[in-house]
Design a protein around this motif. Structure first.
Motif, PDB file in Angstrom:
ATOM      1  N   MET A 197      34.928  43.546  49.745  1.00 19.32           N
ATOM      2  CA  MET A 197      36.028  42.822  50.373  1.00 19.32           C
ATOM      3  C   MET A 197      36.406  43.234  51.877  1.00 19.32           C
ATOM      4  SD  MET A 197      38.247  41.301  47.197  1.00 19.32           S
ATOM      5  CE  MET A 197      38.821  42.851  46.481  1.00 19.32           C
ATOM      6  N   ALA A 198      36.385  44.481  51.905  1.00 20.65           N
ATOM      7  CA  ALA A 198      36.677  44.968  53.305  1.00 20.65           C
ATOM      8  C   ALA A 198      35.661  44.866  54.274  1.00 20.65           C
ATOM      9  CB  ALA A 198      36.889  46.721  53.198  1.00 20.65           C
ATOM     10  N   CYS A 199      34.571  44.631  53.709  1.00 19.37           N
ATOM     11  CA  CYS A 199      33.207  44.316  54.637  1.00 19.37           C
ATOM     12  C   CYS A 199      33.095  42.866  54.757  1.00 19.37           C
ATOM     13  CB  CYS A 199      32.215  44.978  54.201  1.00 19.37           C
ATOM     14  SG  CYS A 199      31.950  46.888  54.312  1.00 19.37           S
ATOM     15  N   GLY A 200      33.901  42.009  54.096  1.00 20.75           N
ATOM     16  CA  GLY A 200      33.857  40.500  54.197  1.00 20.75           C
ATOM     17  C   GLY A 200      33.116  39.916  53.056  1.00 20.75           C
ATOM     18  N   ALA A 201      32.510  40.711  52.185  1.00 21.38           N
ATOM     19  CA  ALA A 201      31.817  39.924  51.151  1.00 21.38           C
ATOM     20  C   ALA A 201      32.736  39.400  49.793  1.00 21.38           C
ATOM     21  CB  ALA A 201      30.586  40.783  50.382  1.00 21.38           C
ATOM     22  N   PRO A 202      32.846  38.190  49.610  1.00 22.50           N
ATOM     23  CA  PRO A 202      33.587  37.800  48.434  1.00 22.50           C
ATOM     24  C   PRO A 202      33.028  38.248  47.165  1.00 22.50           C
ATOM     25  CG  PRO A 202      33.218  35.882  49.942  1.00 22.50           C
ATOM     26  CD  PRO A 202      32.496  36.987  50.522  1.00 22.50           C
ATOM     27  N   VAL A 203      33.801  38.208  46.107  1.00 24.45           N
ATOM     28  CA  VAL A 203      33.347  38.870  44.662  1.00 24.45           C
ATOM     29  C   VAL A 203      33.399  37.986  43.590  1.00 24.45           C
ATOM     30  CG1 VAL A 203      34.128  41.224  45.729  1.00 24.45           C
ATOM     31  CG2 VAL A 203      35.990  39.819  44.531  1.00 24.45           C
ATOM     32  N   LEU A 204      32.676  38.217  42.757  1.00 28.79           N
ATOM     33  CA  LEU A 204      32.373  37.381  41.612  1.00 28.79           C
ATOM     34  C   LEU A 204      32.548  38.678  40.388  1.00 28.79           C
ATOM     35  CD1 LEU A 204      32.394  34.969  39.784  1.00 28.79           C
ATOM     36  CD2 LEU A 204      29.854  35.072  39.933  1.00 28.79           C
ATOM     37  N   ILE A 205      33.599  38.762  39.767  1.00 26.17           N
ATOM     38  CA  ILE A 205      33.999  39.764  38.867  1.00 26.17           C
ATOM     39  C   ILE A 205      34.325  39.563  37.388  1.00 26.17           C
ATOM     40  CG2 ILE A 205      34.517  41.378  40.860  1.00 26.17           C
ATOM     41  CD1 ILE A 205      37.655  40.912  40.237  1.00 26.17           C
ATOM     42  N   SER A 206      34.275  40.616  36.587  1.00 29.64           N
ATOM     43  CA  SER A 206      34.511  40.081  35.038  1.00 29.64           C
ATOM     44  C   SER A 206      36.073  40.510  35.197  1.00 29.64           C
ATOM     45  CB  SER A 206      33.884  41.053  34.171  1.00 29.64           C
ATOM     46  OG  SER A 206      34.559  42.284  34.368  1.00 29.64           O
ATOM     47  N   GLU A 207      36.543  39.880  33.975  1.00 31.11           N
ATOM     48  CA  GLU A 207      38.007  40.262  33.671  1.00 31.11           C
ATOM     49  C   GLU A 207      38.545  41.677  33.316  1.00 31.11           C
ATOM     50  OE1 GLU A 207      39.544  37.950  30.484  1.00 31.11           O
ATOM     51  OE2 GLU A 207      37.632  38.471  29.248  1.00 31.11           O
ATOM     52  N   ASN A 208      37.425  42.302  33.050  1.00 26.61           N
ATOM     53  CA  ASN A 208      37.756  43.762  32.653  1.00 26.61           C
ATOM     54  C   ASN A 208      37.560  44.833  34.040  1.00 26.61           C
ATOM     55  OD1 ASN A 208      38.137  43.016  30.104  1.00 26.61           O
ATOM     56  ND2 ASN A 208      35.890  43.640  29.471  1.00 26.61           N
ATOM     57  N   THR A 209      37.619  44.214  34.973  1.00 25.45           N
ATOM     58  CA  THR A 209      37.895  45.085  36.264  1.00 25.45           C
ATOM     59  C   THR A 209      39.352  45.082  36.817  1.00 25.45           C
ATOM     60  OG1 THR A 209      37.362  43.154  37.816  1.00 25.45           O
ATOM     61  CG2 THR A 209      35.515  44.399  36.989  1.00 25.45           C
ATOM     62  N   GLY A 210      39.692  46.146  37.423  1.00 20.90           N
ATOM     63  CA  GLY A 210      41.136  46.378  37.930  1.00 20.90           C
ATOM     64  C   GLY A 210      41.534  45.330  38.754  1.00 20.90           C
ATOM     65  N   TRP A 211      40.778  44.782  39.817  1.00 20.12           N
ATOM     66  CA  TRP A 211      41.010  43.571  40.500  1.00 20.12           C
ATOM     67  C   TRP A 211      41.512  42.328  39.788  1.00 20.12           C
ATOM     68  CZ3 TRP A 211      42.514  43.311  45.546  1.00 20.12           C
ATOM     69  CH2 TRP A 211      42.462  44.449  46.241  1.00 20.12           C
ATOM     70  N   SER A 212      41.095  42.032  38.914  1.00 21.17           N
ATOM     71  CA  SER A 212      40.742  40.850  38.087  1.00 21.17           C
ATOM     72  C   SER A 212      42.309  40.410  37.915  1.00 21.17           C
ATOM     73  CB  SER A 212      40.260  41.151  36.587  1.00 21.17           C
ATOM     74  OG  SER A 212      41.192  41.664  35.720  1.00 21.17           O
ATOM     75  N   ARG A 213      43.281  40.939  37.895  1.00 20.13           N
ATOM     76  CA  ARG A 213      44.813  40.392  37.626  1.00 20.13           C
ATOM     77  C   ARG A 213      45.375  40.024  38.734  1.00 20.13           C
ATOM     78  NH1 ARG A 213      46.166  42.699  32.571  1.00 20.13           N
ATOM     79  NH2 ARG A 213      44.220  43.131  31.475  1.00 20.13           N
ATOM     80  N   THR A 214      44.859  40.416  40.006  1.00 15.46           N
ATOM     81  CA  THR A 214      45.582  40.125  41.408  1.00 15.46           C
ATOM     82  C   THR A 214      44.480  39.707  42.329  1.00 15.46           C
ATOM     83  OG1 THR A 214      45.091  42.478  42.068  1.00 15.46           O
ATOM     84  CG2 THR A 214      47.247  42.058  40.955  1.00 15.46           C
ATOM     85  N   LEU A 215      43.194  39.250  42.050  1.00 17.30           N
ATOM     86  CA  LEU A 215      42.227  38.770  43.121  1.00 17.30           C
ATOM     87  C   LEU A 215      42.987  37.238  43.497  1.00 17.30           C
ATOM     88  CD1 LEU A 215      39.458  39.584  44.195  1.00 17.30           C
ATOM     89  CD2 LEU A 215      38.745  37.765  42.579  1.00 17.30           C
ATOM     90  N   PRO A 216      43.316  37.288  44.831  1.00 17.86           N
ATOM     91  CA  PRO A 216      43.477  35.953  45.607  1.00 17.86           C
ATOM     92  C   PRO A 216      42.318  34.883  45.489  1.00 17.86           C
ATOM     93  CG  PRO A 216      44.288  37.733  47.082  1.00 17.86           C
ATOM     94  CD  PRO A 216      43.346  38.370  45.962  1.00 17.86           C
ATOM     95  N   GLU A 217      42.770  33.723  45.155  1.00 19.30           N
ATOM     96  CA  GLU A 217      41.555  32.603  45.185  1.00 19.30           C
ATOM     97  C   GLU A 217      40.452  32.752  46.362  1.00 19.30           C
ATOM     98  OE1 GLU A 217      42.899  28.768  44.387  1.00 19.30           O
ATOM     99  OE2 GLU A 217      44.045  29.395  42.312  1.00 19.30           O
ATOM    100  N   ASN A 218      41.047  32.766  47.540  1.00 22.39           N
ATOM    101  CA  ASN A 218      40.014  32.977  48.453  1.00 22.39           C
ATOM    102  C   ASN A 218      39.160  34.086  48.708  1.00 22.39           C
ATOM    103  OD1 ASN A 218      42.409  33.990  49.445  1.00 22.39           O
ATOM    104  ND2 ASN A 218      41.779  34.058  51.315  1.00 22.39           N
ATOM    105  N   TYR A 219      39.470  35.197  47.821  1.00 21.01           N
ATOM    106  CA  TYR A 219      38.631  36.263  47.908  1.00 21.01           C
ATOM    107  C   TYR A 219      37.484  36.350  46.965  1.00 21.01           C
ATOM    108  CZ  TYR A 219      42.456  39.101  50.164  1.00 21.01           C
ATOM    109  OH  TYR A 219      43.588  39.295  50.835  1.00 21.01           O
ATOM    110  N   GLY A 220      37.533  35.546  45.973  1.00 18.76           N
ATOM    111  CA  GLY A 220      36.453  35.315  45.159  1.00 18.76           C
ATOM    112  C   GLY A 220      37.007  34.737  43.671  1.00 18.76           C
ATOM    113  N   SER A 221      36.327  34.939  42.540  1.00 13.73           N
ATOM    114  CA  SER A 221      36.598  34.361  41.366  1.00 13.73           C
ATOM    115  C   SER A 221      36.229  35.550  40.125  1.00 13.73           C
ATOM    116  CB  SER A 221      35.474  33.326  41.023  1.00 13.73           C
ATOM    117  OG  SER A 221      35.645  32.383  42.116  1.00 13.73           O
TER     118      SER A 221
END
Length: 357
Positions: A281-305
């Motif tokens: 994300m710091a380099c500008g690449a949106p992310v598609l991640i599982s719910e078992n990752t640390g970012w899953s609870r706080t990921l803004p909608e415009n950052y990924g899914s």
């Protein structure tokens, strides 16, 4: 600010590993402030030059077998560590003498994510050390909301003794500086000019969901997408890979890969935080991640899914939807989330000070 006496506790001073990098950064940060630092460890890479004002106290563990080494390290540390000697004491791993500790993960959460009971001796050692560390530490810094919630639910830790503290990012590397070179970087890594490119970075392929990714991309060859996987790969994986998947091996500069790619994908079975997610994300690449990752609870909608569960059809549908989304990560992503080492340390020390320890 008057110099303070700092104690840092971790199993080793080394080059390899996220916590080892964090330890080196912490040592340098406190040294630059003029503080005196004592590091307690049982292993030290002598090729690493220590900053000024840093003393190492080696805790001998002898020939203790690896599964029990962490337990024995903590046992021996009881005789050597006196927290009254220090103004600030922090453990990066699982020990029970310090005033504060990081929680870069939790073993019960890992077992729960993998649907395992954890009856092996190595599991019992890890769980007991977790419990000791969380019980005896007056302040705990979980690396994500995922770990914070696990500590409340699985360990009974009081929420008021915890403060979520995201791991710091090397903002000098992971940023948008390389964006003007995107076309050249895509060519360097063999990325298609007419497909959307996903990247996955992994050194633990099964836990990071690489087998699932191979199945997904094999069944989505009708879509204009491709996958580049960085990290060590097994020969079997390389032999059976779909045509739209490429193993690029170890990448020395992952910031180039994230800058060149359109997206980053991380279907991890268990990832307490996910440093590569922050780096993407710091380099500008949106992310598609599982719910078992640390970012899953706080990921803004415009950052990924975030995808719930690991059903193959759910992930295939998620990819189809994802590539049609209008996603954009702000240029000042790292600043917004206080991911620089300086902001990370300011938050840690401010929380420590306000706690009255």
């Amino acid at each position: 600010m008057a110099p303070v006496k700092v104690a840092l506790v971790h199993k080793r001073i080394g080059h390899v590993g996220g916590l080892e990098t964090r330890l080196r950064n912490y040592m340098q940060y406190f040294s630059d402030r003029g503080d005196s630092v004592t590091v307690f460890c049982y292993k030290q890479d002598r090729s690493i030059e220590l900053p000024e004002n840093v003393e190492v106290r080696r805790v001998p563990v002898g020939a203790m077998p690896k599964p029990y080494r962490a337990w024995y390290f903590n046992h021996k540390l009881n005789r050597m560590f006196r927290k009254e000697e220090f103004d600030f004491s922090l453990a990066l791993g699982r020990t029970s003498q310090q005033m504060a500790c990081l929680a870069p993960g939790d073993h019960l959460g890992y077992l729960k994510a993998r649907n395992k009971k954890g009856r092996k001796p190595v599991d019992l050692v890890q769980i007991n050390l977790d419990k000791l560390s969380f019980k005896n530490s007056k302040l705990i810094f979980p690396c994500s909301d995922l770990v914070h919630d696990n500590l409340v639910e699985l360990y009974g830790v009081a929420a008021d003794k915890m403060q979520v503290l995201l791991p710091p990012l090397d903002v000098s590397r992971f940023n948008r500086v390389l964006k003007p070179q995107k076309a050249a970087l895509r060519a360097k890594y063999g990325m298609s000019t007419d497909k959307k490119t996903f990247v996955a970075v992994s050194t633990s392929h099964k836990r990071k969901g690489i087998p699932l990714l191979l199945e997904l991309f094999n069944e989505l060859q009708d879509l204009p997408i491709e996958l580049k996987i960085a990290g060590r790969s097994r020969r079997r994986s390389r032999r059976n890979k779909p045509a739209n998947v490429d193993f690029v091996g170890y990448v020395k500069r992952p910031e180039e890969l994230f800058t060149a790619a359109d997206y980053s994908i991380h279907p991890a079975i268990y990832e307490p935080f996910g440093q590569v997610i922050s780096e993407s994300m710091a380099c500008g690449a949106p992310v598609l991640i599982s719910e078992n990752t640390g970012w899953s609870r706080t990921l803004p909608e415009n950052y990924g899914s975030v995808v719930k569960g690991f059903d193959k059809e759910d992930w295939k549908n998620a990819i189809r939807t994802f590539i049609e989304k209008d996603l954009s990560i702000p240029q000042d992503f790292s600043e917004i989330h206080s991911l620089s080492l300086e902001k990370h340390m300011e938050k840690m020390l401010s929380t420590y000070s306000q706690s009255g320890l």
